[in-house]
Motif scaffolding. Structure first.
Motif, short mmCIF file in Angstrom:
data_model
loop_
_atom_site.label_atom_id
_atom_site.label_comp_id
_atom_site.label_asym_id
_atom_site.label_seq_id
_atom_site.Cartn_x
_atom_site.Cartn_y
_atom_site.Cartn_z
N THR A 297 -4.96 -4.56 -6.20
CA THR A 297 -3.66 -3.82 -5.38
C THR A 297 -3.73 -2.27 -5.24
N ASN A 298 -4.28 -1.79 -6.39
CA ASN A 298 -4.37 -0.26 -6.67
C ASN A 298 -5.75 0.16 -5.64
N PHE A 299 -6.82 -0.47 -5.53
CA PHE A 299 -7.94 -0.29 -4.61
C PHE A 299 -7.35 -0.25 -3.21
N ILE A 300 -6.51 -1.03 -2.69
CA ILE A 300 -5.93 -1.32 -1.31
C ILE A 300 -5.14 -0.06 -1.07
N LEU A 301 -4.25 0.19 -2.09
CA LEU A 301 -3.38 1.31 -1.65
C LEU A 301 -4.23 2.57 -1.57
N HIS A 302 -5.10 2.99 -2.53
CA HIS A 302 -5.92 4.20 -2.29
C HIS A 302 -7.10 4.08 -0.98
N ASP A 303 -7.50 2.87 -0.95
CA ASP A 303 -8.32 2.77 0.27
C ASP A 303 -7.77 2.91 1.63
N LEU A 304 -6.48 2.10 1.82
CA LEU A 304 -6.12 1.98 2.91
C LEU A 304 -4.83 2.45 3.12
N ALA B 40 2.87 4.68 -5.18
CA ALA B 40 3.28 3.73 -4.13
C ALA B 40 4.66 4.63 -3.47
N SER B 41 5.35 5.15 -4.58
CA SER B 41 6.91 5.70 -3.84
C SER B 41 6.13 7.08 -3.10
N PHE B 42 5.20 7.56 -3.60
CA PHE B 42 4.67 8.85 -3.07
C PHE B 42 4.34 8.50 -1.48
N ARG B 43 3.82 7.40 -1.27
CA ARG B 43 3.40 7.04 0.10
C ARG B 43 4.64 6.61 0.95
N PHE B 44 5.31 5.57 0.41
CA PHE B 44 6.59 4.98 1.29
C PHE B 44 7.49 5.95 1.47
N GLU B 45 7.94 6.78 0.50
CA GLU B 45 8.89 7.90 0.98
C GLU B 45 8.54 9.05 1.88
N ARG B 46 7.38 9.05 2.09
CA ARG B 46 6.52 9.77 3.31
C ARG B 46 6.72 9.19 4.55
N LEU C 69 0.72 -2.46 -2.49
CA LEU C 69 0.93 -3.85 -2.55
C LEU C 69 1.64 -3.97 -3.96
N HIS C 70 2.12 -5.13 -4.20
CA HIS C 70 2.73 -5.54 -5.41
C HIS C 70 2.62 -6.94 -5.72
N ALA C 71 1.92 -7.54 -6.79
CA ALA C 71 1.87 -9.00 -7.16
C ALA C 71 3.00 -9.37 -8.13
N PHE C 72 3.63 -10.39 -7.73
CA PHE C 72 4.63 -10.98 -8.79
C PHE C 72 3.94 -12.31 -9.24
N ASP C 73 4.20 -12.68 -10.52
CA ASP C 73 4.00 -13.90 -11.00
C ASP C 73 4.75 -14.93 -10.49
N ALA C 74 4.47 -15.93 -9.58
CA ALA C 74 5.08 -16.73 -9.12
C ALA C 74 5.96 -17.77 -9.76
N ALA C 75 5.41 -17.92 -10.83
CA ALA C 75 6.10 -18.98 -11.84
C ALA C 75 7.34 -18.06 -12.16
N HIS D 260 -8.05 6.78 1.86
CA HIS D 260 -9.36 7.11 2.03
C HIS D 260 -9.61 6.76 3.48
N LEU D 261 -9.05 6.01 4.17
CA LEU D 261 -8.93 5.44 5.55
C LEU D 261 -8.38 6.73 6.29
N GLY D 262 -7.30 7.19 5.78
CA GLY D 262 -6.58 8.30 6.58
C GLY D 262 -7.49 9.73 6.76
#
Length: 804
Positions: A261-268, A365-371, A272-278, A180-182
């Motif tokens: 994380t999905n909101f940030i991906l599509h907005d900005l 995610a891969s759609f954006r990273f690979e471009r 992002l990816h969240a790991f369970d720290a434990a 959306h930012l783009g």
């Protein structure tokens, strides 16, 4: 790619309609393929309002109905007959007014009308959950806990979202616009408005948790890796606004952490990816590779074998995530997760593309990273995500932001000349407008002179690295529609059009030949010197001799495809494979007075029987006509018409034909002489054709002329001609075409006779003539006139005697 108009409005002030926005974006290169209306609840509960039950009494004529009066914010209360068991005085309820259309969870839509129920007027409906499509419960009406005034639209109370969503066909080069930012950046330039980028939120550590360290094994694969630890999270469903945003993009809400994380991906545009720290062993994140064939279970619960080349996020025990593509099942966020490590990185597009293709995984995610994403975005996006986690999930920051960025990626520096700008765009654009456009696109303009300037493009503009790219940016914002076409169009270069793809041309003929049962062969370009010396039709002095020959049998380059092809036939015949149809595209070589000549040829071989013997018919051997018809089909496919055809009775043929195109020879077809067959040790008849493939490619045309099928019938007339044996059918056919006029469509020969019933040295042709007029029905008078003309021509031109 889907873009929400509502979210675009959060980034810049938009007063234009969705259609106007779509037209602007399409004009600038972001093609909008469609506009969809989104409603979080179908119909958006239009006509449904908050009401207050003022009175509630039992219906006099029905035990299960109640008579109520309800204040819905209008001058007079509405009388409504209600069948819900839980309706009572003083309740705040949702009321569908007369004229409203509601969409139940199951069943057809219902439009409310003023009605009489058991003799009492009912002006609307007090609604249950399932009647409004809000759920499945029908136990009773919805009772609200709200202080909102009566008459407030239900959409306001329930935070129902209405939106227009653009479907953009994003081209691979515009990675910067995959958010959306783009898209907002382009609208900023097109409309000349300021963009509202969210401020960098305040960041401070609020709690403690086990620390996480990061090690990047190869910074070329991962130039930047950032992360932060968030604790005290409460994983739960997301708030309505966030769920509605994701649903408008056809995404299914999961939980507040993943949804953020999905909101940030599509907005900005930053995945992002969240790991369970434990679940991170020894509190250590390693960005690197794992050995080939390592098994890894992804979030979709599928077990995958790694190639050893994909980039992995791992810990000392093993893999946690296929970097930039798909998370691991064991390290993902669950309902029990309280502490996460939130990743925000910039990965090399190449390594993400390879991993995505190997595993057949295409994710957002891969759609954006690979471009190519923005290497300057990871930390900013991380802070925006942290703010939302604090607000929505109750999270607390438990570490400093880790940011491994050893070699910052530099801006693109591009020199631009105004002369080139004007030449490529096709009109002169004022330098002040050029600067204004570029700066509106966040491309700096420096070192300005009368001749040009230096443009500085940020690294997220992966498609802007050359002067031509800068000019394209100027043009698409200035507007293609503003560049008028000249009255006198011209070009700087003229070329053959369309350009022929010779590989496709060869493949097309290969398909035809294979379809007719031919097998393709590929033979050695080196051959025996004896073939040229003993063949009687090749000049041995023109053979290209090999200096460091391995043997005498491979001592020279071939001058024809004939003998190497015959060697293939001989090998098959010696192994009792006697019915053969083969072809070869190959190069032949000759020594000249100065240098050497290479030519490409197409060779065809027929030998043995066309059909094997059976109880229905005896074996039928191949004949000259079989090979000639194949050549005709190939020439027809190339849209080449043969000119003169002459007889050949010299080596390598016992008899054959030479085909001409103007003054150039296309090729020869015929039955090979026994001496040639003996030289190649072939012990059965072979029909052979060798065509000039270079000439055929040059003359081939994909352009054929067609005409409408005639509405008028075709007429056939037959003639029997007695002519000298020396006169070929081709000569007869040429006379017919010349004198038959536009009515003569084709000539066929259906019988040939040579024998004691006609004069010695003569032969008889039985010919069919097919006549047709494209505009009228042929009359006997017109037909007889045409045939008389043909008879006279045959008598005069080829000395024919017409048999009656």
């Amino acid at each position: 790619m889907k873009i929400s108009i509502n979210r675009l409005k959060a980034h810049l002030n938009l007063t234009e309609s969705p259609e106007e926005i779509a037209a602007l974006l399409t004009r600038s290169g972001l093609e909008v393929e469609g506009i969809e209306a989104f409603e979080s609840i179908k119909g958006a509960l239009e006509g449904v309002v908050i009401g207050e039950v003022l009175t509630c009494e039992k219906h006099p004529d029905a035990d299960k109905l109640s008579l109520t009066t309800v204040d819905i914010g209008e001058e007079n209360p509405s009388q409504i007959v209600c069948g819900a068991p839980n309706v009572a005085k003083g309740q705040k309820v949702l009321v569908a007014k007369v004229g409203a259309t509601i969409y139940p969870t199951s069943g057809d839509p219902l439009t409310l009308k003023k009605a009489k129920i058991r003799g009492h007027v009912s002006e609307g409906m007090i609604c249950a959950e399932d009647e409004l499509g809000l759920g499945t419960s029908h136990a009773g009406i919805m009772v609200l806990d709200t202080t909102l005034p009566n008459g407030t639209p239900a959409s306001e109370f329930l935070e129902i979202s209405q939106d227009d969503v653009l479907e953009i066909g994003l081209t691979p080069n515009r990675a910067d616009a995959a958010s959306h930012l783009g898209v907002a950046r382009d609208l900023k330039a097109l409309l000349g408005r300021d963009i509202n980028l969210p401020a960098v939120p305040e960041f401070k550590i609020e709690a403690s948790a086990p620390s996480i360290s990061v090690e990047v094994e190869n910074s070329a694969d991962c130039p930047r890796y950032a992360g932060v630890v968030i604790t005290d999270l409460k994983v739960a469903p997301s708030p309505t606004w966030l769920q509605n945003f994701l649903k408008s993009l056809d995404l299914e809400p999961i939980n507040n952490v993943v949804d953020i994380t999905n909101f940030i991906l599509h907005d900005l545009g930053q995945p992002l990816h969240a790991f369970d720290a434990a679940k991170i062993s020894e509190g250590k994140i390693i960005v690197g590779k794992l050995p080939k064939d390592t098994e890894f279970i992804t979030l979709d619960e599928k077990k995958r074998k790694l190639s050893g080349e994909e980039l992995m996020i791992k810990d000392p025990k093993g893999g946690l995530c296929i970097a930039g593509i798909f998370g691991g099942d064991e390290s993902g966020v669950s309902d029990e997760t309280t502490t996460i490590f939130l990743e925000s990185a910039y990965f090399s597009p190449d390594i993400i593309r390879k991993g995505s293709q190997f595993h057949g995984l295409k994710t957002d995610a891969s759609f954006r990273f690979e471009r190519g994403t923005d290497p300057n975005m990871p930390v900013y996006a991380l802070k925006q995500a942290v703010k939302l986690l604090q607000e929505i999930a109750g999270g607390k920051v438990a570490s400093e932001i880790i940011d491994v960025y050893p070699e910052p990626i530099q801006d693109f520096v591009i020199d631009v000349e105004y002369g080139h700008v004007n030449r490529l765009i096709g009109k002169k654009i004022d330098p002040s407008e050029v600067k204004s456009i570029l700066e509106s696109l966040e491309i700096k303009v420096e070192n300005e002179t009368e001749k040009g300037f230096t443009a500085i493009a940020k690294p997220y503009r992966v498609d802007v690295t050359r002067e031509a790219d800068i000019i394209e940016e100027i043009l698409r914002i200035h507007g293609f529609h503003q560049v008028l076409l000249s009255e006198n169009l011209k070009t700087d270069f003229l070329a053959e059009h369309p350009v022929k793809d010779l590989n496709k041309l060869q493949y097309r003929l290969t398909e035809i030949l294979s379809g007719q049962g031919y097998f393709e062969i590929i033979t050695n370009s080196l051959t025996k010197p004896a073939y040229a010396e003993k063949s009687g039709f090749l000049d041995a002095a023109k053979s290209v001799e090999i200096y460091n020959k391995l043997s005498e049998d491979l001592g020279v380059m071939r001058q024809t495809l004939l003998f190497t092809g015959l060697e293939v036939l001989a090998r098959n015949i010696n192994r009792r494979q006697t019915d053969l149809k083969t072809f070869e595209f190959g190069t032949v070589y000759q020594k000249q007075e100065e240098g050497y000549k290479e030519e490409r040829k197409l060779a065809l071989f027929l030998s043995g029987n066309r059909s094997s013997e059976s109880w229905l018919e005896p074996a039928r051997p191949f004949g000259f006509a079989d090979l000639y018809s194949t050549v005709e089909k190939l020439l027809e496919k190339l849209n080449i018409s043969v000119g003169d055809i002459s007889m050949v009775e010299s080596a390598p043929f016992a008899y054959g034909l030479k085909l001409m195109l103007g003054q150039k020879e296309i090729g020869t077809i015929g039955l090979l002489d026994d001496k040639i067959l003996k030289l190649a040790e072939v012990r059965q008849d072979v029909f052979f054709a060798e065509l000039d493939w270079d000439l055929l490619c040059k003359k081939a045309s994909g352009l054929k002329s067609y005409q409408e099928i005639s509405k008028f019938p075709e007429v056939r007339r037959d003639l029997s001609l007695v002519i000298d044996k020396s006169v070929s059918f081709d000569q007869v056919k040429s006379v017919g075409i010349k004198f038959g006029g536009k009515l003569l469509q084709r000539i066929g020969v259906f019988d040939v006779y040579q024998g004691d019933k006609i004069e010695a040295g003569k032969k008889a042709y039985a010919l069919s003539f097919h006549l047709q007029d494209q505009e009228n029905t042929l009359t006997d008078k017109v037909i007889d006139k045409t045939m008389s003309k043909l008879i006279q021509a045959f008598e005069n031109e080829v000395g024919a005697l017409i048999r009656t």
